[in-house]
Motif scaffolding. Structure first.
Motif, PDB file in Angstrom:
ATOM      1  N   MET A  43       0.830  -1.214   0.000  1.00  0.00           N
ATOM      2  CA  MET A  43       0.000   0.000   0.000  1.00  0.00           C
ATOM      3  C   MET A  43       0.865   1.264   0.000  1.00  0.00           C
ATOM      4  SD  MET A  43      -3.263  -0.899   2.408  1.00  0.00           S
ATOM      5  CE  MET A  43      -4.371  -2.232   1.962  1.00  0.00           C
ATOM      6  N   ALA A 129     -16.054  16.729   6.126  1.00  0.00           N
ATOM      7  CA  ALA A 129     -14.596  16.900   6.302  1.00  0.00           C
ATOM      8  C   ALA A 129     -13.873  15.665   5.788  1.00  0.00           C
ATOM      9  CB  ALA A 129     -14.263  17.123   7.771  1.00  0.00           C
ATOM     10  N   ASP A 131     -14.215  12.815   2.987  1.00  0.00           N
ATOM     11  CA  ASP A 131     -14.996  12.622   1.766  1.00  0.00           C
ATOM     12  C   ASP A 131     -14.160  11.870   0.722  1.00  0.00           C
ATOM     13  OD1 ASP A 131     -16.577  12.742  -0.474  1.00  0.00           O
ATOM     14  OD2 ASP A 131     -17.180  14.826  -0.172  1.00  0.00           O
ATOM     15  N   ASP A 144       1.192  12.178  -2.550  1.00  0.00           N
ATOM     16  CA  ASP A 144       1.750  10.891  -2.118  1.00  0.00           C
ATOM     17  C   ASP A 144       2.968  10.518  -2.946  1.00  0.00           C
ATOM     18  OD1 ASP A 144       0.101  10.291   0.013  1.00  0.00           O
ATOM     19  OD2 ASP A 144      -1.465   9.472  -1.283  1.00  0.00           O
ATOM     20  N   ASP A 202     -11.398   7.776  -3.822  1.00  0.00           N
ATOM     21  CA  ASP A 202     -10.048   7.520  -3.321  1.00  0.00           C
ATOM     22  C   ASP A 202     -10.167   6.996  -1.896  1.00  0.00           C
ATOM     23  OD1 ASP A 202      -6.894   8.782  -3.585  1.00  0.00           O
ATOM     24  OD2 ASP A 202      -7.683   8.397  -1.591  1.00  0.00           O
ATOM     25  N   GLY A 204      -7.561   6.285   0.110  1.00  0.00           N
ATOM     26  CA  GLY A 204      -6.265   6.460   0.787  1.00  0.00           C
ATOM     27  C   GLY A 204      -6.403   6.758   2.273  1.00  0.00           C
ATOM     28  N   LYS A 208      -5.470   1.622   5.037  1.00  0.00           N
ATOM     29  CA  LYS A 208      -4.604   0.952   6.005  1.00  0.00           C
ATOM     30  C   LYS A 208      -5.406   0.477   7.213  1.00  0.00           C
ATOM     31  CE  LYS A 208      -1.840   4.403   5.748  1.00  0.00           C
ATOM     32  NZ  LYS A 208      -0.715   5.304   6.051  1.00  0.00           N
ATOM     33  N   SER A 275      -2.874  10.758  11.589  1.00  0.00           N
ATOM     34  CA  SER A 275      -2.808  11.570  10.367  1.00  0.00           C
ATOM     35  C   SER A 275      -2.055  12.841  10.703  1.00  0.00           C
ATOM     36  CB  SER A 275      -4.211  11.948   9.878  1.00  0.00           C
ATOM     37  OG  SER A 275      -4.876  10.816   9.371  1.00  0.00           O
ATOM     38  N   HIS A 291      -0.809  16.166   2.376  1.00  0.00           N
ATOM     39  CA  HIS A 291      -1.726  15.320   1.589  1.00  0.00           C
ATOM     40  C   HIS A 291      -3.138  15.192   2.151  1.00  0.00           C
ATOM     41  CE1 HIS A 291      -1.060  11.369   3.984  1.00  0.00           C
ATOM     42  NE2 HIS A 291      -0.943  12.421   4.762  1.00  0.00           N
ATOM     43  N   ILE A 293      -6.561  16.793   2.490  1.00  0.00           N
ATOM     44  CA  ILE A 293      -7.232  17.868   1.760  1.00  0.00           C
ATOM     45  C   ILE A 293      -8.529  18.267   2.455  1.00  0.00           C
ATOM     46  CG2 ILE A 293      -8.228  18.516  -0.500  1.00  0.00           C
ATOM     47  CD1 ILE A 293      -5.199  17.868  -0.623  1.00  0.00           C
ATOM     48  N   ASP A 319      -8.683   4.954  11.311  1.00  0.00           N
ATOM     49  CA  ASP A 319      -8.076   5.599  10.142  1.00  0.00           C
ATOM     50  C   ASP A 319      -8.970   6.722   9.600  1.00  0.00           C
ATOM     51  OD1 ASP A 319      -6.269   6.096   8.147  1.00  0.00           O
ATOM     52  OD2 ASP A 319      -6.458   4.162   7.149  1.00  0.00           O
ATOM     53  N   THR A 323      -8.190  11.131   9.846  1.00  0.00           N
ATOM     54  CA  THR A 323      -8.218  12.063   8.717  1.00  0.00           C
ATOM     55  C   THR A 323      -9.286  13.133   8.934  1.00  0.00           C
ATOM     56  OG1 THR A 323      -7.606  10.193   7.322  1.00  0.00           O
ATOM     57  CG2 THR A 323      -8.328  12.194   6.187  1.00  0.00           C
TER      58      THR A 323
HETATM   59  P1  FAD Z   1      -4.569   9.646   6.059  1.00  0.00           P
HETATM   60  O1  FAD Z   1      -4.947  10.892   6.746  1.00  0.00           O
HETATM   61  O2  FAD Z   1      -5.128   8.393   6.610  1.00  0.00           O
HETATM   62  O3  FAD Z   1      -5.054   9.717   4.538  1.00  0.00           O
HETATM   63  C1  FAD Z   1      -4.681  10.734   3.677  1.00  0.00           C
HETATM   64  C2  FAD Z   1      -5.048  10.266   2.305  1.00  0.00           C
HETATM   65  O4  FAD Z   1      -6.472  10.181   2.195  1.00  0.00           O
HETATM   66  C3  FAD Z   1      -4.580  11.191   1.204  1.00  0.00           C
HETATM   67  O5  FAD Z   1      -3.323  10.789   0.710  1.00  0.00           O
HETATM   68  C4  FAD Z   1      -5.697  11.045   0.194  1.00  0.00           C
HETATM   69  O6  FAD Z   1      -5.492   9.870  -0.556  1.00  0.00           O
HETATM   70  C5  FAD Z   1      -6.932  10.855   1.031  1.00  0.00           C
HETATM   71  N1  FAD Z   1      -7.573  12.078   1.513  1.00  0.00           N
HETATM   72  C6  FAD Z   1      -7.042  13.336   1.670  1.00  0.00           C
HETATM   73  N2  FAD Z   1      -7.917  14.161   2.223  1.00  0.00           N
HETATM   74  C7  FAD Z   1      -9.053  13.450   2.431  1.00  0.00           C
HETATM   75  C8  FAD Z   1     -10.310  13.779   2.995  1.00  0.00           C
HETATM   76  N3  FAD Z   1     -10.592  15.004   3.439  1.00  0.00           N
HETATM   77  N4  FAD Z   1     -11.242  12.793   3.045  1.00  0.00           N
HETATM   78  C9  FAD Z   1     -10.989  11.556   2.574  1.00  0.00           C
HETATM   79  N5  FAD Z   1      -9.811  11.195   2.039  1.00  0.00           N
HETATM   80  C10 FAD Z   1      -8.843  12.122   1.988  1.00  0.00           C
HETATM   81  N6  FAD Z   1       1.059   5.745  -2.078  1.00  0.00           N
HETATM   82  C11 FAD Z   1       2.079   5.737  -2.943  1.00  0.00           C
HETATM   83  O7  FAD Z   1       2.879   6.683  -2.934  1.00  0.00           O
HETATM   84  N7  FAD Z   1       2.243   4.704  -3.833  1.00  0.00           N
HETATM   85  C12 FAD Z   1       1.374   3.646  -3.858  1.00  0.00           C
HETATM   86  O8  FAD Z   1       1.544   2.735  -4.654  1.00  0.00           O
HETATM   87  C13 FAD Z   1       0.291   3.642  -2.959  1.00  0.00           C
HETATM   88  N8  FAD Z   1      -0.618   2.623  -2.959  1.00  0.00           N
HETATM   89  C14 FAD Z   1      -1.644   2.638  -2.073  1.00  0.00           C
HETATM   90  C15 FAD Z   1      -2.580   1.593  -2.077  1.00  0.00           C
HETATM   91  C16 FAD Z   1      -3.635   1.588  -1.184  1.00  0.00           C
HETATM   92  C17 FAD Z   1      -4.618   0.475  -1.219  1.00  0.00           C
HETATM   93  C18 FAD Z   1      -3.759   2.646  -0.220  1.00  0.00           C
HETATM   94  C19 FAD Z   1      -4.887   2.652   0.773  1.00  0.00           C
HETATM   95  C20 FAD Z   1      -2.854   3.676  -0.209  1.00  0.00           C
HETATM   96  C21 FAD Z   1      -1.794   3.696  -1.133  1.00  0.00           C
HETATM   97  N9  FAD Z   1      -0.879   4.729  -1.169  1.00  0.00           N
HETATM   98  C22 FAD Z   1       0.164   4.725  -2.052  1.00  0.00           C
HETATM   99  C23 FAD Z   1      -1.104   5.884  -0.351  1.00  0.00           C
HETATM  100  C24 FAD Z   1      -0.231   6.045   0.830  1.00  0.00           C
HETATM  101  O9  FAD Z   1       0.082   4.899   1.554  1.00  0.00           O
HETATM  102  C25 FAD Z   1      -0.910   7.161   1.589  1.00  0.00           C
HETATM  103  O10 FAD Z   1       0.075   8.008   2.028  1.00  0.00           O
HETATM  104  C26 FAD Z   1      -1.798   6.774   2.684  1.00  0.00           C
HETATM  105  O11 FAD Z   1      -2.917   6.057   2.256  1.00  0.00           O
HETATM  106  C27 FAD Z   1      -2.231   7.992   3.456  1.00  0.00           C
HETATM  107  O12 FAD Z   1      -2.369   7.563   4.727  1.00  0.00           O
HETATM  108  P2  FAD Z   1      -1.994   8.429   5.980  1.00  0.00           P
HETATM  109  O13 FAD Z   1      -2.251   7.577   7.168  1.00  0.00           O
HETATM  110  O14 FAD Z   1      -0.664   9.035   5.818  1.00  0.00           O
HETATM  111  O15 FAD Z   1      -3.018   9.627   5.929  1.00  0.00           O
END
Ligand code: FAD
Ligand code: MG
Length: 369
Positions: A43, A129, A131, A144, A202, A204, A208, A275, A291, A293, A319, A323
């Protein structure tokens, strides 16, 4: 995979030595449970596992999941990524749904239906917030992929030397992408979803956490004795260590990632997600663009916070809410945490730490650990 691991090697070693991951403190060999450790990539992030499993469950014949319990756990995460959650991997359920946006309602697997419904619930509770329909906006920022701090500094310099500088997204394109978003426009019913044209989903922010829930099911099925598993910023603790001491999960200091702000001491099953603005970001003209938004503006959220940590019994909630609370800021984030009965810890821009009353029972500052 080896080259990816090589890329992350210094970073992984750094984390293991300095405790960026849960503090994997244990006494092995005090019971019949054997310990399995692994460090890998899935991921787009680092997966660190420490699992205690009883002897008969250590190995399975090839063809039955194969390998040891940590191998099987990693295989589960990768399967979830490839078959269901990734927007980047063509052929995953999410990628196919996005490709069919604007078309007829698309059938959903039971798993995806549950994920989308759970996401809608958090969107409504957070007033938008959180979405998942802002996929187009997230893709325009593409932070990312540019997240330099996930790599060792020397590797990042190498990448920077080979790539053109990061370009901020065009404001008109962002406005257009934002106009296509909005969780209220997504209709999930009768095991199908209608995604309007130009909208993109998305996951993301929850992938996790969903992986932690999947791992929890696997550890239960295999009757593991105990485990601490970190998938990027999300950590699962399960069962107990042979010496019965609590699991210890470090909370990074956003101002100095080499150190912890404190440690959560946890007994049994818990999920911890953080986050923050300090891991996946780019700097342009001295301004940091991270990242997470704000769906209200289409720009990185400015809520006065550096990080939010959520402690919950389930991975999805920890998770999703980390966010959502980051976008909402401390006051509204506290309210949201209360609505879902989870514990939360907020780190303000000036380093002030504020936490829910319940979190205090688990948290200790570094000098008391
Ligand atoms: P969190 O706060 O948990 O999530 C932030 C992420 O959620 C942002 O990166 C965006 O994707 C999304 N987001 C942003 N704002 C919002 C919002 N307001 N509401 C909803 N969603 C929002 N990263 C890579 O660089 N290469 C990869 O190949 C890759 N593959 C991935 C595959 C999967 C299945 C997943 C789930 C993630 C992948 N990622 C990849 C993303 C990477 O691991 C991200 O940095 C991670 O998902 C963000 O998690 P976080 O806990 O840092 O932040
Ligand atoms: Mg999240």
């Amino acid at each position: 995979m080896k080259s990816v691991l090589r890329k992350f090697r210094k970073w992984i070693l750094f984390c293991m030595v300095w405790g960026c991951f849960p503090l994997l403190l244990s006494g092995c060999g005090q019971s019949k449970a054997a310990r399995f450790d692994s460090v890998d990539i899935a991921m787009g992030t680092v997966v660190v596992q420490q699992i205690y499993a009883r002897q008969p469950l250590m190995q399975r014949p090839a063809g039955d999941g194969g390998g040891d319990i940590a191998d099987r756990a990693l295989a589960r995460i990768r399967q979830l990524e490839q078959e269901t959650l990734s927007r980047r991997i063509p052929g995953s359920e999410l990628a196919l749904l996005n490709a069919g946006a604007g078309g007829a309602p698309a059938p959903l697997s039971a798993k995806m239906e549950a994920i989308l419904s759970d996401c809608m619930e958090v969107s409504e509770a957070s007033g938008g917030a959180f979405d998942i329909t802002i996929g187009k906006v997230v893709a325009l920022w593409d932070i990312d992929a540019w997240a330099g701090s996930q790599m060792p500094a020397d590797a990042q310099q190498l990448v920077n030397a080979q790539q053109p500088a990061y370009q901020l997204p065009d404001a008109d394109a962002l406005a257009e992408a934002l106009a296509s978003a909005g969780y209220g426009k997504l209709a999930v019913e009768n095991r199908s979803v209608s995604i309007p044209e130009a909208m993109s989903l998305d996951l993301g922010a929850v992938g996790k956490g969903i992986a932690l829930d999947e791992l929890l099911g696997m550890l239960e099925e295999e009757q593991a004795a105990g485990a601490v598993i970190s998938v990027g910023g999300s950590v699962l603790t399960y069962g107990e260590k042979p010496d019965k001491s609590p699991w210890r999960v470090g909370i990074l200091n956003p101002a100095d990632r080499a150190g912890n702000l404190g440690v959560l001491s946890l007994v049994g099953q818990w999920c911890v997600s953080t986050s923050g603005d300090y891991e996946r970001y780019v700097e342009v003209d001295g301004i940091r663009y991270h990242h997470i938004i704000d769906p209200g503006t289409g720009y990185p959220a400015k809520s006065g916070l550096r990080s939010v940590t959520i402690l919950a019994k389930d991975g999805f909630l920890s998770d999703a809410l980390s966010t959502a609370c980051f976008v909402l800021g401390r006051e509204k984030g506290m309210e949201l945490a209360g609505r879902f009965a989870v514990e939360a810890l907020f780190v303000d821009e000036d380093g002030t730490i504020v936490m829910t009353e319940g979190m205090r029972a688990y948290f200790s500052p570094p000098d008391e650990t």
